[in-house]
Design a protein around this motif. Structure first.
Motif, short mmCIF file in Angstrom:
data_model
loop_
_atom_site.label_atom_id
_atom_site.label_comp_id
_atom_site.label_asym_id
_atom_site.label_seq_id
_atom_site.Cartn_x
_atom_site.Cartn_y
_atom_site.Cartn_z
N SER A 233 0.83 -1.20 0.00
CA SER A 233 0.00 0.00 0.00
C SER A 233 0.86 1.25 0.00
CB SER A 233 -0.92 -0.01 1.22
OG SER A 233 -1.65 1.20 1.31
N GLN A 234 1.90 1.27 0.83
CA GLN A 234 2.79 2.44 0.89
C GLN A 234 3.52 2.65 -0.43
OE1 GLN A 234 5.31 1.75 4.26
NE2 GLN A 234 3.64 1.92 5.75
N ILE A 235 3.98 1.56 -1.03
CA ILE A 235 4.67 1.67 -2.33
C ILE A 235 3.71 2.19 -3.39
CG2 ILE A 235 5.76 0.34 -4.18
CD1 ILE A 235 6.87 -1.51 -1.98
N LEU A 236 2.49 1.66 -3.40
CA LEU A 236 1.49 2.06 -4.38
C LEU A 236 1.18 3.54 -4.28
CD1 LEU A 236 -0.28 0.41 -6.47
CD2 LEU A 236 -2.13 0.61 -4.81
N VAL A 237 0.93 4.00 -3.05
CA VAL A 237 0.58 5.41 -2.84
C VAL A 237 1.75 6.31 -3.20
CG1 VAL A 237 -0.04 7.12 -1.10
CG2 VAL A 237 -1.14 4.88 -1.09
N SER A 238 2.95 5.97 -2.68
CA SER A 238 4.14 6.80 -2.95
C SER A 238 4.43 6.85 -4.45
CB SER A 238 5.35 6.24 -2.21
OG SER A 238 5.13 6.24 -0.82
N PHE A 239 4.29 5.71 -5.12
CA PHE A 239 4.61 5.66 -6.54
C PHE A 239 3.66 6.53 -7.35
CE2 PHE A 239 3.69 3.75 -10.69
CZ PHE A 239 4.92 3.90 -11.29
N PHE A 240 2.35 6.34 -7.18
CA PHE A 240 1.41 7.09 -8.01
C PHE A 240 1.41 8.57 -7.67
CE2 PHE A 240 -0.47 2.89 -8.83
CZ PHE A 240 -0.58 2.97 -10.20
N ARG A 241 1.46 8.89 -6.39
CA ARG A 241 1.50 10.30 -6.01
C ARG A 241 2.76 10.96 -6.57
NH1 ARG A 241 0.96 10.74 0.11
NH2 ARG A 241 -1.18 10.15 -0.36
N GLY A 242 3.89 10.28 -6.43
CA GLY A 242 5.14 10.85 -6.92
C GLY A 242 5.18 10.92 -8.44
N GLN A 243 4.76 9.85 -9.13
CA GLN A 243 4.87 9.83 -10.59
C GLN A 243 3.94 10.83 -11.25
OE1 GLN A 243 7.98 8.05 -11.00
NE2 GLN A 243 6.90 7.93 -12.94
N ILE A 244 2.78 11.10 -10.66
CA ILE A 244 1.89 12.11 -11.23
C ILE A 244 2.55 13.48 -11.18
CG2 ILE A 244 -0.28 13.34 -10.86
CD1 ILE A 244 -1.50 10.65 -10.00
N ILE A 245 3.15 13.81 -10.03
CA ILE A 245 3.83 15.10 -9.89
C ILE A 245 5.04 15.16 -10.82
CG2 ILE A 245 5.05 16.63 -8.30
CD1 ILE A 245 3.33 15.44 -6.06
N ILE A 246 5.82 14.08 -10.85
CA ILE A 246 7.01 14.04 -11.72
C ILE A 246 6.61 14.16 -13.19
CG2 ILE A 246 8.89 12.55 -12.51
CD1 ILE A 246 9.00 11.46 -9.61
N GLN A 317 15.25 14.11 -18.85
CA GLN A 317 15.48 12.83 -18.17
C GLN A 317 16.45 12.99 -17.00
OE1 GLN A 317 13.51 10.20 -19.29
NE2 GLN A 317 14.10 9.51 -17.25
N LEU A 318 17.49 13.84 -17.18
CA LEU A 318 18.43 14.07 -16.09
C LEU A 318 17.73 14.74 -14.91
CD1 LEU A 318 21.62 15.26 -18.02
CD2 LEU A 318 21.29 13.09 -16.83
N LEU A 319 16.89 15.73 -15.20
CA LEU A 319 16.12 16.37 -14.13
C LEU A 319 15.22 15.36 -13.43
CD1 LEU A 319 15.15 19.77 -15.79
CD2 LEU A 319 16.69 19.43 -13.86
N THR A 320 14.60 14.47 -14.23
CA THR A 320 13.72 13.47 -13.64
C THR A 320 14.49 12.52 -12.74
OG1 THR A 320 12.24 13.56 -15.56
CG2 THR A 320 12.08 11.62 -14.17
N ASP A 321 15.63 12.01 -13.23
CA ASP A 321 16.37 10.99 -12.49
C ASP A 321 17.12 11.53 -11.28
OD1 ASP A 321 15.48 9.08 -14.25
OD2 ASP A 321 17.25 9.12 -15.51
N TYR A 322 17.64 12.78 -11.40
CA TYR A 322 18.54 13.27 -10.36
C TYR A 322 17.98 14.43 -9.53
CZ TYR A 322 21.95 10.39 -12.75
OH TYR A 322 22.61 9.31 -13.30
N VAL A 323 16.84 14.99 -9.94
CA VAL A 323 16.25 16.10 -9.17
C VAL A 323 14.83 15.76 -8.72
CG1 VAL A 323 15.63 18.55 -9.17
CG2 VAL A 323 17.68 17.78 -10.39
N PHE A 324 13.93 15.52 -9.70
CA PHE A 324 12.53 15.31 -9.36
C PHE A 324 12.32 14.03 -8.54
CE2 PHE A 324 11.56 17.58 -13.62
CZ PHE A 324 11.87 18.80 -13.04
N THR A 325 12.81 12.92 -9.07
CA THR A 325 12.57 11.63 -8.40
C THR A 325 13.19 11.56 -7.01
OG1 THR A 325 12.35 10.50 -10.53
CG2 THR A 325 12.81 9.13 -8.61
N PRO A 326 14.48 11.92 -6.82
CA PRO A 326 15.02 11.86 -5.46
C PRO A 326 14.30 12.76 -4.46
CG PRO A 326 16.79 12.03 -7.07
CD PRO A 326 15.51 12.28 -7.80
N ARG A 327 13.89 13.97 -4.90
CA ARG A 327 13.25 14.90 -3.97
C ARG A 327 11.80 14.54 -3.69
NH1 ARG A 327 15.83 19.60 -2.77
NH2 ARG A 327 17.78 20.02 -3.86
N ILE A 328 11.11 13.99 -4.67
CA ILE A 328 9.68 13.72 -4.51
C ILE A 328 9.42 12.31 -3.99
CG2 ILE A 328 7.48 13.51 -5.76
CD1 ILE A 328 8.53 15.73 -7.62
#
Length: 392
Positions: A233-246, A317-328
């Motif tokens: 459940s935690q992975i599901l919520v974190s993934f979808f919430r994060g990926q929508i913003i990313i 892609q660099l922003l996604t991999d090294y900025v957005f994804t780590p921070r979100i």
């Protein structure tokens, strides 16, 4: 030692028998898992119009519940009032999108369709000039030049499509069945807001319910199953919430980048490709095979524009991999890029398309958590027990 005291099997023979039994048990478990997976896939395929709206509502409820909690704590609204306010905000957002976003998007789509024949012609001319020997070989194999063959193919399929539509219109039964199918789809997915309302308005603690339903299991096994359910459940919520913003952030970056370098239809392409990255790397992979040819084939395009668009993709892609994804998202899944790409294609094939691709990362992350639990807790105990039996 008397003859009767001689062991039936020597220690080496016991090890061989134990290894054979373990191999047979492993094959049996693998076959059982495959059978259950095939059964699950068939169930999902047959009842996807019933299960998918409920799953979407459950995911949305999990993502939106913090907003409802915030409304309850920060305002005088009760839970029902917070839900109604949330629905009103969503409705106003959809109206704003329909008014301010859809018309420009449709204009872009119309311009693209108008420009598509010219792009196709330039593509064929470029192919003829780039590889004349291949062009001649294709002409010999097809019996006519590839451009004429392609145009005839498109015209022939257009005629077939028109005939099929005319046949469908002349057949009342088929048309009624088609309309019934469309109505069924609309009815199935229009129930999502109703599901969402009742899930958000519910006070039940799902973890207590699961704990109660698993009361027949030993306490240790029950804790492990509840732990796995919570992790998923935690992975599901974190993934979808994060990926929508990313996805939204990447879409903005791509749209701005394409606009700066002068790519036609760059605004709509950037937003769409960014949102498609809700499925990791899907938007980037589709973008490479769509944007780069458009950059080459548009009126003022060429190699320079291809390089500029490629740079935009790399920056995004660099922003996604090294900025957005780590921070979100941080490291919620613990998965590398290669495993993510493999998971997307594997689950897409396993669960029959888009649903599997959407759920690929949460499912793979769940199995990784399950494997870590088994490796750290159950496998050492199992191997220790086998060693004791062999020694005895």
């Amino acid at each position: 030692m008397s003859e009767n005291d001689t062991p039936f099997l020597s220690p080496s023979q016991k090890r061989i028998v134990a290894a054979g039994g373990t191999a047979l048990a492993t094959v049996f478990l693998a076959c059982t898992a495959y059978f259950l997976f095939a059964l699950l896939r068939e169930l999902v395929t047959q009842f996807k119009d019933v299960l998918l709206p409920l799953a979407i509502a459950a995911i949305l409820a999990t993502l939106l519940r913090p907003i409802i909690t915030l409304c309850e704590t920060k305002t005088r609204l009760n839970r029902v009032g917070g839900i109604i306010l949330l629905f009103a905000l969503v409705l106003m957002t959809l109206v704003a999108i329909a008014v301010f976003v859809v018309p420009p998007a449709l204009d872009n789509a119309g311009d693209f369709l108008k420009a598509a024949p010219g792009m196709l012609t330039r593509l064929l001319e470029s192919a003829q000039g780039f590889a004349p020997s291949i062009w001649e070989w294709l002409t010999e194999q097809l019996g006519e030049s590839p451009d004429v063959y392609l145009m005839n193919f498109l015209e022939g399929n257009t005629d077939l499509l028109k005939q099929a539509l005319a046949h469908a219109q002349s057949s009342a039964g088929s048309m009624l069945a088609f309309l019934g199918s469309i109505f069924g789809k609309i009815a199935a997915y229009s129930i999502i807001p109703v599901y969402l309302f009742f899930i958000l308005n519910g006070d039940r603690n799902i973890w207590k319910d699961i704990d109660k339903q698993l009361s027949f299991l030993p306490e240790e096994r029950k804790k492990d199953l509840v732990f796995l359910a919570k992790q998923f459940s935690q992975i599901l919520v974190s993934f979808f919430r994060g990926q929508i913003i990313i996805g939204l952030l990447l879409g903005i970056v791509l749209a701005i980048g394409f606009g700066i370098v002068g790519l036609k239809f760059g605004l709509i392409l950037g937003i769409v490709l960014g949102l498609l990255n809700i499925i990791p790397y899907l938007g980037t992979m589709l973008g490479v095979v769509t944007v780069l040819p458009i950059a080459y084939l548009q009126d003022d395009g060429g190699v320079g524009l291809i390089i500029a668009c490629a740079v935009v993709f790399i920056i995004g892609q660099l922003l996604t991999d090294y900025v957005f994804t780590p921070r979100i998202m941080g490291d919620k899944t613990g998965m590398g890029p290669m495993l993510i790409i493999f998971s997307v294609f594997f689950w897409g094939a396993a669960l029959g398309g888009l649903l599997g691709m959407i759920l690929a990362i949460p499912l793979t992350a769940f199995f990784l958590v399950f494997w870590r639990l088994a490796r750290e807790k159950y496998l050492p105990a199992l191997t220790a027990k086998e060693e004791e039996e062999l020694e005895s």
